[in-house]
Structure formats: C-alpha cells, structure tokens
Design an enzyme around this catalytic site. Sequence first.
Site, mmCIF file in Angstrom:
data_model
loop_
_atom_site.group_PDB
_atom_site.id
_atom_site.type_symbol
_atom_site.label_atom_id
_atom_site.label_comp_id
_atom_site.label_asym_id
_atom_site.label_seq_id
_atom_site.Cartn_x
_atom_site.Cartn_y
_atom_site.Cartn_z
ATOM 1 N N ASN A 26 -10.949 -2.795 -5.565
ATOM 2 C CA ASN A 26 -10.162 -1.850 -6.372
ATOM 3 C C ASN A 26 -10.792 -1.549 -7.735
ATOM 4 O O ASN A 26 -10.394 -0.610 -8.418
ATOM 5 C CB ASN A 26 -8.720 -2.341 -6.574
ATOM 6 C CG ASN A 26 -7.864 -2.233 -5.320
ATOM 7 O OD1 ASN A 26 -6.963 -3.030 -5.101
ATOM 8 N ND2 ASN A 26 -8.139 -1.237 -4.474
ATOM 9 N N ASP A 47 0.825 -1.214 0.000
ATOM 10 C CA ASP A 47 0.000 0.000 0.000
ATOM 11 C C ASP A 47 0.853 1.256 0.000
ATOM 12 O O ASP A 47 1.944 1.281 0.576
ATOM 13 C CB ASP A 47 -0.913 -0.016 1.237
ATOM 14 C CG ASP A 47 -2.012 1.026 1.140
ATOM 15 O OD1 ASP A 47 -2.318 1.478 0.013
ATOM 16 O OD2 ASP A 47 -2.568 1.389 2.190
HETATM 17 C C1 IPE Z 1 -1.494 0.166 -3.397
HETATM 18 O O1 IPE Z 1 -1.307 1.520 -3.455
HETATM 19 C C2 IPE Z 1 -1.872 -0.455 -4.719
HETATM 20 C C3 IPE Z 1 -3.224 -1.016 -4.740
HETATM 21 C C4 IPE Z 1 -4.123 -0.878 -3.812
HETATM 22 C C5 IPE Z 1 -3.609 -1.796 -5.892
HETATM 23 P P1 IPE Z 1 -2.509 2.565 -3.445
HETATM 24 O O2 IPE Z 1 -2.906 2.834 -4.850
HETATM 25 O O3 IPE Z 1 -3.623 2.072 -2.566
HETATM 26 O O4 IPE Z 1 -1.811 3.821 -2.823
HETATM 27 P P2 IPE Z 1 -2.452 4.916 -1.873
HETATM 28 O O5 IPE Z 1 -3.054 4.196 -0.706
HETATM 29 O O6 IPE Z 1 -3.485 5.657 -2.657
HETATM 30 O O7 IPE Z 1 -1.299 5.759 -1.493
HETATM 31 MG MG MG Z 2 -4.127 2.409 -0.602
#
Ligand code: IPE
Ligand code: MG
Length: 257
Positions: free
Chosen positions: A76, A28
């Site tokens: 997601n 994350d």
């Molecule tokens: C993790 O990074 C990747 C996935 C969840 C697929 P994020 O995209 O969640 O990064 P932040 O939380 O917005 O910084």
């Molecule tokens: Mg995230």
Amino acid sequence: MAASEKPSPAGASSGNPASPLHVAIVMDGNGRWAQKRGLPRTLGHRAGVEALKRTVEAAPKLNIRWLTVFGFSTENWNRPAAEVAELMALPRRYFESDIERLDREGVRVKVIGRREGLSAELLRMIDDAQARTETNDKFHLNIAFNYGGQADIVEAARRFAEDVATGRRSPGDLDEQMLGSMLATSGSPPPDLIVRPSGEQRLSNFLLWEAAYAELVFQDVLWPDYGAEHLEAALKAFAGRDRRYGAIATDNVLATG
Ligand code: IPE
Ligand code: MG
C-alpha cells in the site's frame, strides 16, 4: 482440548464446525465506496474505521475469539502520498476513540507487521495499545498493519538462517511448526475463515502461511457498509463447508471400511 477449542489441522477430524474461532478479514472497498458517493477516498477510509468498530463489537457475540484484520499492506506504500498519510492516521483515530473500551471489555490488541517505515508517534501508540491490553484474553484483535505475508515468511526464514549461522540451530530443526512459531501471528490459532468483502477474490499477500486450511468467503459488500449482518452471513457460509484438512469425509471412511 475443550470442545470450543479448534483442533490443529494435523489432528483434526473432518466436519462442519458450528462457528469459527478465528476470523480474518481483508477490509477492502473503501475507495470504491467513497467514489460511488463522489467523496474523496480518505472519507472511505474513515468510514472503514466505523465498519471495523461494528465488526469488533459483533464478533464476540458470534462466538469468535480471534479477529485479524488487514489494515495496511506492505504494497500500500505505492499509493499516492496523501492517501498513505490518511491510512497511517487510521490506527491513531481508532485507538484514540476505542482503546479504553476495548481494554475494559477484555480485548487484547496486537499489531502485526513491519515496524520500519512507521512514524515514532504511531509506534508509540501501537506499543501503548499492546502493553495496555497485554493481559486481556476475552477476545483477540490482531491488526495487520504494514504487513505482508511473504515479507513475514522471509523475516522468519532470515531469523532461522541467522540461528543456523551462529550454531544455535541446525537446518534439520526447521519444520512447519517451527516456521509457524516464528511468524508475526504466532500465539494465535490459524484462521478458520478468511473473509474478503468488496467482490475481489484474492488473498493479496494476507496470512499466506496461515491460510493453509482456512475457508474463504468473498462477499459483495464494500467494507464501509460492513456490519454484523454481513459477518453473520459469512459464518453461515462457513457452517456449510466440510473441512477435511486433506483427509476424506468421515462417511467415506465408513463406506470403504
Ligand atoms: C481498503 O480499501 C483499504 C486499504 C487497502 C488500506 P481500498 O482503498 O483498497 O478500496 P478500493 O479497493 O480502492 O475500493
Ligand atoms: Mg482495494
């Protein structure tokens, strides 16, 4: 059971294991990493793949045998289409550059999660990576992709209900071991340690069932910056924990006779 094998929670004794056999990581912080640099989030995700490479390289050296990483959750899909497209392209990016080396080094790759929603091309790539590394067992890399812990439990329950409906099983057959064996993670021991970088302190639907007795470590580093030193720090925190699996500490048992 060899000394290096993890005991099952049911038969476990309390103590501080020196190193976890199975580590799971919520990757994350990609978006924040990019935003901090004035870059598009997509570049954060690409940098995240480099962090994954570093972590996969570091893990076996730290005596970890199983590594499960959360790459894409069933939630997601709610992100903007362009970001979803970038995230969908990541396994390909990773496999194209690394599958040969992973195979050579004896890594078995498994992708856990729902196949529905993934493109035929991505599914083919996943199937190829899994088939190619199927007989490896030096190190196990599970990639949770289009995965949700609740969805996985629901699917297992549904399959069990179907077995009951067709008379193959009866309701009394269901116990923790059976349900666990029907999850996408069956074949892997439960995670000893679940790590989440980026400062967030939640599981976000990752390995809900399997997390029952996992130690949780949260780290203030964004995933694209993650590397061997952060993994080592997480293991150090793990080594300081007293795992009791619902029992009480051994010295307490002795003290109370
Ligand atoms: C993790 O990074 C990747 C996935 C969840 C697929 P994020 O995209 O969640 O990064 P932040 O939380 O917005 O910084
Ligand atoms: Mg995230």
